[in-house]
Motif scaffolding. Structure first.
Motif, mmCIF file in Angstrom:
data_model
loop_
_atom_site.group_PDB
_atom_site.id
_atom_site.type_symbol
_atom_site.label_atom_id
_atom_site.label_comp_id
_atom_site.label_asym_id
_atom_site.label_seq_id
_atom_site.Cartn_x
_atom_site.Cartn_y
_atom_site.Cartn_z
ATOM 1 N N ASP A 219 0.844 -1.192 0.000
ATOM 2 C CA ASP A 219 0.000 0.000 0.000
ATOM 3 C C ASP A 219 0.880 1.244 0.000
ATOM 4 O O ASP A 219 1.013 1.929 1.013
ATOM 5 C CB ASP A 219 -0.918 -0.001 1.237
ATOM 6 C CG ASP A 219 -1.959 1.102 1.193
ATOM 7 O OD1 ASP A 219 -1.983 1.864 0.201
ATOM 8 O OD2 ASP A 219 -2.746 1.221 2.156
ATOM 9 N N PRO A 220 1.520 1.563 -1.120
ATOM 10 C CA PRO A 220 2.461 2.701 -1.152
ATOM 11 C C PRO A 220 1.816 4.028 -0.796
ATOM 12 O O PRO A 220 2.507 4.973 -0.394
ATOM 13 C CB PRO A 220 2.973 2.690 -2.593
ATOM 14 C CG PRO A 220 1.988 1.888 -3.375
ATOM 15 C CD PRO A 220 1.449 0.881 -2.421
ATOM 16 N N GLY A 221 0.522 4.141 -0.911
ATOM 17 C CA GLY A 221 -0.151 5.381 -0.538
ATOM 18 C C GLY A 221 0.074 5.773 0.906
ATOM 19 O O GLY A 221 0.060 6.965 1.251
ATOM 20 N N LEU A 222 0.298 4.789 1.784
ATOM 21 C CA LEU A 222 0.576 5.092 3.190
ATOM 22 C C LEU A 222 1.867 5.908 3.326
ATOM 23 O O LEU A 222 1.971 6.806 4.159
ATOM 24 C CB LEU A 222 0.704 3.791 3.988
ATOM 25 C CG LEU A 222 -0.583 3.018 4.259
ATOM 26 C CD1 LEU A 222 -0.256 1.677 4.919
ATOM 27 C CD2 LEU A 222 -1.511 3.835 5.150
ATOM 28 N N LEU A 223 2.839 5.589 2.483
ATOM 29 C CA LEU A 223 4.103 6.320 2.536
ATOM 30 C C LEU A 223 3.975 7.681 1.859
ATOM 31 O O LEU A 223 4.511 8.676 2.356
ATOM 32 C CB LEU A 223 5.221 5.516 1.854
ATOM 33 C CG LEU A 223 5.882 4.399 2.673
ATOM 34 C CD1 LEU A 223 4.916 3.264 2.960
ATOM 35 C CD2 LEU A 223 7.119 3.882 1.974
ATOM 36 N N LEU A 224 3.249 7.722 0.755
ATOM 37 C CA LEU A 224 3.151 8.966 -0.011
ATOM 38 C C LEU A 224 2.370 10.041 0.738
ATOM 39 O O LEU A 224 2.565 11.236 0.490
ATOM 40 C CB LEU A 224 2.484 8.686 -1.363
ATOM 41 C CG LEU A 224 3.218 7.687 -2.267
ATOM 42 C CD1 LEU A 224 2.435 7.473 -3.561
ATOM 43 C CD2 LEU A 224 4.630 8.164 -2.568
ATOM 44 N N SER A 225 1.520 9.644 1.669
ATOM 45 C CA SER A 225 0.720 10.620 2.430
ATOM 46 C C SER A 225 1.242 10.829 3.852
ATOM 47 O O SER A 225 0.645 11.561 4.633
ATOM 48 C CB SER A 225 -0.737 10.162 2.497
ATOM 49 O OG SER A 225 -0.836 8.891 3.136
ATOM 50 N N ALA A 226 2.354 10.170 4.201
ATOM 51 C CA ALA A 226 2.916 10.301 5.549
ATOM 52 C C ALA A 226 3.639 11.644 5.698
ATOM 53 O O ALA A 226 4.079 12.239 4.715
ATOM 54 C CB ALA A 226 3.891 9.146 5.800
#
Length: 491
Positions: free
Chosen positions: A452-459
């Protein structure tokens, strides 16, 4: 609903402090010193205390969490050091005090000079430089003076590996030399063929960081020293990473001519945000006459009824002063306390444990991240903050997500020769439990990047402020004390 700012709490006429009645003649302040355009809030003392206490809780520090900032050696600073530095005889000593009333401070500096010389294997040490970068400049200026005194005016180049600290080429340029970059080989060592090709009668010396910013000890260090000396150049060692060498390797015995310490890093003084610091410089006998000064010397031996006497003296062919006074004295006191507490065996153990901690992290993360130089490291190591097939995730995203797990990010995008670099340095002060928590967080982030790369991109997602517009923050600085709205966050 966002919390009201201290400006919004301002009430006209409210006073946070009351001064006693003035009992000396009053003199008007010069008008040019007054800044009437500063719209400072009018608040109570309690509101001021709560405001700054609230802000302080948003800060991350070594006292509140793990700080694996590579190349910075963010180790815990023992409170004993602080207690000693605050002793009235040290803290209240005026820098313009004469020698007779400063003998205790001068003796402390003289002892520290000797201890630092012994640890590094050099003949003499100066404590004057205020930081590592100033220590570098002092070292290269001494090399320049050395060649000038010998009439070697054709020596205009300094060799600098591509794995060096970024201040090294800047120092070379400031000293009036040309910086020549040397590539690293596939193992992270200096390319010996490139080095030997560059060594000629125009080389004044070489600056090399040991261990390098890749966290590696160059296995060819003796060949490097011999090659530069063979063409008439001198060897400068950037000692910012001495936390990996103390009690194990003495640079002076390897053949180096000069090095600087980052005293505030290796010998445990709180640092960051521009200071305080001390870039003590150690030299061999042939560079000793050129040291910046004045430095502390023993001017009279102790007698039957007289203590030893110390004084500040300028070396005979000194490059001159680097600052108004004699270094940042508080750093000297803390370093002395640190060395006295640990002793020779403890100093060696500091480096052993720093190297052990770094290799434990490296070995534990090598299956989750790509390590460009997969060999035993020194006190720090570099990983690539990217994953095959997941092009949108970068080192910055990993660092931002790490903040959600309660850790300060490692150094990002340095060293420059590693793509998406993350430079990790645990230091010796962290225990295994803390390292294991960090390992678990990094492994979890690697798994998130794949699933779930979105977790990193929105951190970061759990902090008071989410990801900032860093380009705007760098280009539109807010440096004045004026009412401003809350910084707009993304996401």
């Amino acid at each position: 609903m966002s919390e009201a700012t201290i400006y919004e709490k301002s009430v006209s006429g409210r006073v946070g402090a009351r001064l006693p009645v003035c009992d000396v003649p009053q003199t008007p302040l010069p008008q040019e010193l007054l800044r009437r355009e500063l719209d400072l809030p009018e608040v109570s003392e309690l509101q001021v205390v709560r405001h700054f206490t609230r802000l302080s809780r948003r800060n991350f520090s070594i006292d509140t969490g793990f700080y694996p900032l590579g190349s910075c050696t963010m180790k815990y600073n023992p409170r004993l050091n602080e207690d000693v530095a605050r002793l009235p005889g040290f803290a209240a000593l005026h820098p313009r005090s004469d020698e007779e009333s400063s003998q205790g401070a001068l003796e402390l500096m003289h002892r520290l000079q000797g201890w630092l010389a012994a640890i590094s294997g050099f003949a003499r040490v100066t404590l004057m430089p205020a930081a590592g970068a100033q220590g570098e400049l002092a070292g290269i200026l001494m090399i320049r003076r050395y060649h000038e005194r010998r009439g070697d005016s054709q020596r205009r180049r300094i060799l600098v590996p591509d794995s060096a600290h970024g201040t090294n080429p800047a120092t070379v340029t400031m000293a009036g030399y040309e910086s020549v970059e040397l590539p690293s080989d596939h193992n992270g060592n200096v390319d010996l063929l490139a080095l030997r090709a560059a060594c000629d009668e125009t080389v004044a010396g070489m600056m090399i960081t040991v261990p390098s910013t890749l966290g590696l000890f160059d296995v060819n260090i003796q060949e490097i020293v011999d090659a530069v000396h063979g063409c008439g150049g001198l060897m400068y060692m950037d000692g910012a990473n001495m936390n990996a060498l103390m009690g194990i390797v003495k640079p002076g015995e390897l053949g180096f001519d000069v090095m600087h310490y980052n005293l505030h890093k290796t010998f445990s003084t709180p640092h960051g945000g521009g200071g305080p610091g001390c870039g003590a410089v150690a030299v061999n006998e042939r560079l000793a006459p050129f040291l910046p000064g004045p430095n502390v010397e023993l001017v009279a031996q102790a007698g039957a009824d007289m203590p030893a006497r110390y004084g500040l003296r300028m070396p005979p062919q000194s490059i001159g002063r680097l600052k108004a006074f004699h270094g940042n004295f508080g750093m000297h006191v803390r370093a002395c306390a640190y060395i006295l507490f640990h002793g020779a065996r403890g100093i060696r153990d500091i480096s052993r444990h720093a190297v052990l901690n770094a290799n434990y992290l490296r070995a534990s993360l090598q299956r989750s991240f790509r390590i460009p130089y997969p060999r035993i490291c020194a006190h720090e190591f570099v990983i690539e903050g990217r994953f095959e097939g997941i092009e949108e995730v970068h080192a910055l995203d990993i660092s931002k997500r790490l903040m959600d797990y309660g850790f300060h990010p490692p150094t990002n995008y340095f060293p420059l020769i590693v793509p998406e670099a993350l430079l990790i340095e645990p230091t010796e002060t962290e225990d295994k439990a803390t390292l294991d928590e960090f390992i678990a967080a990094m492994r979890h982030i690697a798994q998130e990047a794949r699933e779930d790369p979105g977790l990193l991109l929105s951190a970061p997602r759990t902090l008071d402020i989410s990801r900032l517009d860093e380009v705007r923050a760098a280009r539109q600085l807010m440096l004045c004390c004026v009412p401003i709205p809350d910084w707009p966050a993304q996401g």
